[in-house]
Design a protein around this motif. Structure first.
Motif, PDB file in Angstrom:
ATOM      1  N   ALA A   1     -61.036  -0.790 -52.018  1.00 37.29           N
ATOM      2  CA  ALA A   1     -60.613  -0.724 -53.441  1.00 37.29           C
ATOM      3  C   ALA A   1     -59.833  -1.698 -53.797  1.00 37.29           C
ATOM      4  O   ALA A   1     -59.467  -2.404 -55.025  1.00 37.29           O
ATOM      5  N   ASN A   2     -59.066  -2.382 -52.836  1.00 38.33           N
ATOM      6  CA  ASN A   2     -58.228  -3.462 -53.243  1.00 38.33           C
ATOM      7  C   ASN A   2     -58.869  -5.014 -53.238  1.00 38.33           C
ATOM      8  O   ASN A   2     -58.063  -5.918 -53.005  1.00 38.33           O
ATOM      9  N   ARG A   3     -59.969  -4.990 -53.467  1.00 37.47           N
ATOM     10  CA  ARG A   3     -60.691  -6.526 -53.440  1.00 37.47           C
ATOM     11  C   ARG A   3     -60.854  -7.048 -54.896  1.00 37.47           C
ATOM     12  O   ARG A   3     -61.895  -7.834 -55.007  1.00 37.47           O
TER      13      ARG A   3
ATOM     14  N   TRP B   1     -52.566 -18.556 -50.016  1.00 41.04           N
ATOM     15  CA  TRP B   1     -52.465 -17.668 -51.180  1.00 41.04           C
ATOM     16  C   TRP B   1     -53.037 -18.218 -52.439  1.00 41.04           C
ATOM     17  O   TRP B   1     -52.849 -17.926 -53.803  1.00 41.04           O
ATOM     18  N   TYR B   2     -53.950 -19.542 -52.279  1.00 42.12           N
ATOM     19  CA  TYR B   2     -54.725 -20.061 -53.225  1.00 42.12           C
ATOM     20  C   TYR B   2     -56.441 -19.828 -53.117  1.00 42.12           C
ATOM     21  O   TYR B   2     -56.802 -20.336 -52.082  1.00 42.12           O
ATOM     22  N   PRO B   3     -57.005 -19.195 -53.989  1.00 40.71           N
ATOM     23  CA  PRO B   3     -58.296 -19.004 -53.497  1.00 40.71           C
ATOM     24  C   PRO B   3     -59.323 -20.042 -53.620  1.00 40.71           C
ATOM     25  O   PRO B   3     -60.343 -20.090 -52.993  1.00 40.71           O
ATOM     26  N   GLU B   4     -58.563 -21.200 -54.677  1.00 42.04           N
ATOM     27  CA  GLU B   4     -59.645 -22.300 -54.515  1.00 42.04           C
ATOM     28  C   GLU B   4     -59.871 -23.099 -52.873  1.00 42.04           C
ATOM     29  O   GLU B   4     -61.021 -23.453 -52.671  1.00 42.04           O
TER      30      GLU B   4
ATOM     31  N   ALA C   1     -52.183 -10.071 -50.498  1.00 37.49           N
ATOM     32  CA  ALA C   1     -52.503 -11.052 -51.588  1.00 37.49           C
ATOM     33  C   ALA C   1     -52.830 -12.220 -51.126  1.00 37.49           C
ATOM     34  O   ALA C   1     -53.184 -13.287 -51.926  1.00 37.49           O
ATOM     35  N   GLY C   2     -52.640 -12.657 -49.837  1.00 44.08           N
ATOM     36  CA  GLY C   2     -53.028 -13.942 -49.121  1.00 44.08           C
ATOM     37  C   GLY C   2     -54.424 -14.199 -48.325  1.00 44.08           C
ATOM     38  O   GLY C   2     -55.313 -13.708 -49.110  1.00 44.08           O
ATOM     39  N   LEU C   3     -54.281 -14.437 -47.059  1.00 47.20           N
ATOM     40  CA  LEU C   3     -55.393 -14.707 -46.361  1.00 47.20           C
ATOM     41  C   LEU C   3     -56.466 -13.220 -46.315  1.00 47.20           C
ATOM     42  O   LEU C   3     -57.515 -13.466 -46.171  1.00 47.20           O
ATOM     43  N   TRP C   4     -55.487 -12.140 -46.089  1.00 52.16           N
ATOM     44  CA  TRP C   4     -56.540 -11.139 -46.403  1.00 52.16           C
ATOM     45  C   TRP C   4     -57.498 -10.905 -47.565  1.00 52.16           C
ATOM     46  O   TRP C   4     -58.870 -10.696 -47.262  1.00 52.16           O
ATOM     47  N   GLU C   5     -56.963 -11.174 -48.835  1.00 52.95           N
ATOM     48  CA  GLU C   5     -57.976 -11.035 -49.664  1.00 52.95           C
ATOM     49  C   GLU C   5     -58.826 -12.438 -49.844  1.00 52.95           C
ATOM     50  O   GLU C   5     -60.121 -12.112 -50.156  1.00 52.95           O
ATOM     51  N   GLU C   6     -58.554 -13.375 -49.122  1.00 56.78           N
ATOM     52  CA  GLU C   6     -59.483 -14.641 -49.076  1.00 56.78           C
ATOM     53  C   GLU C   6     -60.351 -14.474 -48.148  1.00 56.78           C
ATOM     54  O   GLU C   6     -61.810 -14.702 -48.357  1.00 56.78           O
TER      55      GLU C   6
ATOM     56  N   PRO D   1     -64.054  -8.955 -43.099  1.00 60.46           N
ATOM     57  CA  PRO D   1     -64.704  -8.188 -44.149  1.00 60.46           C
ATOM     58  C   PRO D   1     -64.390  -6.752 -43.762  1.00 60.46           C
ATOM     59  O   PRO D   1     -64.663  -6.317 -42.726  1.00 60.46           O
ATOM     60  N   VAL D   2     -63.741  -5.905 -44.787  1.00 62.65           N
ATOM     61  CA  VAL D   2     -63.655  -4.346 -44.333  1.00 62.65           C
ATOM     62  C   VAL D   2     -64.569  -3.725 -43.655  1.00 62.65           C
ATOM     63  O   VAL D   2     -64.395  -2.814 -42.671  1.00 62.65           O
TER      64      VAL D   2
END
Lengths: 398, 292
Positions: free
Chosen positions: A292-294, B146-149, B179-184, B212-213
């Motif tokens: 959900a947090n993606r 923390w920068y998606p680019e 909000a950082g590497l995890w999301e990237e 990836p989760v």
């Protein structure tokens, strides 16, 4: 004889379309909302000093995300009553901007003759098969599942895409949908993001969101720009632009659901001046934090804007939708340093999530935490690499 | 495309003790020799790729490079380590040394915080890759996480693994890492290896190996985390501050290209790029360096 059969089929279609138009006409919808308002005790006390857009506080806005269970409807009136009830609850809490989830218009599938009488857990594919007498296989029924599910390929046994069924009900569904939200916005004096409905757009079929202003006027629409596999199999077409809308609180964008998986969506919106980005969602999967947090949450952190996410929840036509709806801000601006101004208590139950946005505070935060731009780097690679990267990923690993 | 295979990787969290001086700005260097034992233990656990944090160093950069190159060669591993600006160098830089002591990849940090800019640090303007047995790797050094680019460009260029040597000013909690590497890692469907520096009163670490989760225990997006079992690293166990380890530690994980293939086949994020939309706005919308 063949001509008589053809005339018979044409007459049936004409009658069906006439019935749809009747069920979706604006007068019926408006009357239903008027009745709902009267039943609720008259116009709500919303606390709005004025409905006039020019007299709203441009620096503060209370917003609401409607976490909503989807239920088949058989008329525009039935749909309008439900929408009014939910929006009224939000307005009574002082919300001036109310957001509904993606696929809020899918309940209009109930306009297909007999569909609403099928067992509750009947999938879209199964329902179409039952109605047409075909044996459409599989269970691909829409939503935004990331599971590797088998499905019918998005077509019925005659190779007709599922999108055709959405197109078939559009003469009734679309005007009813538009009329319901327009009237709700006007009656309550609020801004409304409708979520979305699958409708024709000339030869294409699109997943379309609407934005209505407090006098019921249509401020604009947005087609979903990044599809999910089911929508591609349904033969939907992605939108080609990201639109921004002027409001008393600045510019707002409202991309749809999976659009939030892509940082590009929010970056484009934010750099074009959006301070608030709204994401109506219909996540077709059991709630797991990691999945959900993606979407909207990390996008807000990347771009330093406010986000409002509204989710469909519950079971609908064999599908499970889950939340959690939320009002989101950069981490450091939130009490728990977790990015949430407000959040649904449950990922599965309907709820109205209300939060307050302070645009002045957002501007101060941005001034203290400026984002860095590496133009030379971006010019080197964006957008040139996207096509090649897509092709590379679609080749199997060696 | 060369054959790819699974590799065991190790991510290190190192605690720097400056004997009471917590300014962290001068006089601090991490001598790799005492660390050799620790690195050797990771190798003994099967790790072929070791990732260390962003480290302060006041000596000449050539000496930094020589010492860590020698460590990589002695132990016989791929060794990634970051060097903070200092000693006449005004960039934060990631180094990847090969088991033969070579330097297949060197990468300057490309995005800066306000304080980094004020400190006179200069951003790099390119992102490069190196080929390892597990796939192509690139660096997201420090703030770049923390920068998606940064991470999108790396992934578009073919990166399967992002190496992230970091030194994150506290507080550094669950949500900030998300909000950082995890999301990237999630939005690019790659592996991420974050190695954090601890410096009491200044830097906090959340060293982890991410994926990836769909291919991680409990679908948390973590294969390994220095703060506890990977399957517990979700919002239910989120803490607002990381607990310092207070000593050197490392975590290991097995990264396998087949895991990425599974995640990408299950949901092909790149397939649904809206290239016409991106072409309409990139890169012009960035206004060539304008900050917002």
């Amino acid at each position: 004889m063949r001509t008589l059969v053809k005339i018979g089929e044409k007459a049936k279609m004409a009658a069906f379309r006439a019935q749809l138009a009747w069920k979706g006409r604006r007068g019926t919808v408006a009357a239903a909302i008027a009745r709902a308002e009267q039943k609720a005790g008259g116009p709500p006390r919303t606390g709005l000093a004025s409905r006039d857009a020019g007299r709203r506080d441009p620096n503060r806005v209370r917003v609401a995300a409607v976490q909503m269970r989807l239920r088949l409807v058989t008329s525009g009136a039935q749909f309008a009553e439900e929408i009014y009830g939910l929006a009224r609850r939000a307005a009574e809490q002082g919300a001036e901007l109310v957001v509904f989830p993606e696929y809020s218009g899918v309940p209009f599938l109930g306009l297909l003759p007999g569909l609403a009488r099928l067992p509750e857990d009947t999938t879209i594919d199964q329902a179409i098969a039952a109605l047409t007498g075909d044996n459409a296989g599989g269970n691909g029924s829409g939503g935004n599942s990331r599971d590797d599910a088998t499905d019918s390929g998005g077509v019925d046994n005659d190779g007709v895409p599922i999108s055709a069924y959405f197109r078939a009900i559009a003469p009734g569904a679309q005007p009813a949908y538009e009329a319901a939200f327009s009237e709700v916005a006007r009656r309550l004096g609020i801004y409304v993001v409708t979520g979305s409905i699958v409708v024709p757009d000339h030869e294409c079929t699109v997943n379309k969101a609407y934005f209505f202003g407090p006098d019921g006027q249509l401020l604009g629409t947005q087609h979903k720009t990044h599809l999910v596999p089911e929508e591609e199999r349904w033969r939907l077409t992605p939108g080609g632009e990201l639109n921004l809308f002027e409001t008393p609180w600045g510019k707002i964008a409202m991309p749809v659901c999976m659009d939030a998986t892509y940082f590009e969506t929010f970056r484009i919106a934010a750099l074009r001046g959006a301070d608030i980005v709204i994401i109506p969602s219909a996540n077709q999967e059991k709630y797991v934090y990691g999945r959900a947090n993606r979407g909207i949450w990390p996008r807000v952190q990347e771009t330093h804007i406010y986000g409002i996410g509204s989710s469909a929840v519950g079971r609908f036509m064999g599908l499970t939708f889950s939340g959690r709806s939320a009002v989101i801000a950069p981490l450091e601006m939130t009490p728990g340093r977790d990015g949430f101004i407000a959040r649904a208590a449950s990922p599965e139950e309907p709820e109205i999530v209300v939060g307050d946005l302070d645009l002045e505070a957002l501007r101060r935060f941005r001034a203290e935490n400026p984002l860095f731009v590496n133009g030379e780097l971006y010019r080197r690679y964006l957008p040139a690499l996207y096509e090649e990267a897509r092709r590379r990923r679609e080749r199997p690993y060696q | 495309m060369p054959d790819r295979r699974a590799m065991t990787v190790a991510a290190f969290q190192l605690c720097l003790d400056l004997g009471g001086d917590t300014s962290g700005t001068t006089g601090a260097s991490l001598d790799p020799d005492p660390a050799l034992d620790l690195l050797g233990r990771a190798k003994a656990d099967g790790a072929e790729l070791l990732v260390l944090p962003l480290l302060p160093d006041v000596g000449p950069p050539e000496e930094f490079s020589r010492r860590w190159s020698e460590s990589a060669r002695k132990i016989g591993v791929f060794l990634a380590v970051g060097r903070m600006a200092g000693g006449g160098v005004n960039q934060n830089v990631g180094y990847l040394f090969g088991p033969d002591g070579s330097l297949p990849l060197k990468q300057a940090q490309t995005h800066l915080t306000k304080s980094e800019l004020e400190a006179g640090i200069v951003a790099g303007t390119d992102l490069d890759l190196a080929e390892l047995p597990c796939g192509r790797v690139g660096f997201a050094v420090g703030t770049d996480c923390w920068y998606p680019e940064v991470n999108r460009i790396l992934a578009l260029r073919g990166a399967d693994v992002i190496l992230a040597p970091v030194a994150v000013s506290g507080p550094y909690g669950f949500w900030r890492q998300a909000a950082g590497l995890w999301e990237e890692v999630q939005q690019n469907q790659v592996f991420g290896i974050e190695a954090g520096l601890e410096l009491p009163g200044r830097f906090e670490g959340r060293t982890a190996v991410m994926a990836p989760v769909e291919v991680t225990p409990g679908e948390t997006g973590y294969l390994a985390h220095v703060l506890g079992p990977a399957e517990l690293m979700d919002e239910g166990h989120a803490t607002s501050r990381s607990e310092p380890t207070g000593a050197a530690a490392f975590v290991t994980a097995r990264i396998d290209p087949a895991m990425l293939e599974k995640a990408r086949k299950g949901f092909p994020i790149f397939h649904f790029f809206n290239v016409p939309l991106y072409r309409r706005w990139f890169p012009g919308i960035y206004e060539g360096g304008t900050r917002r």
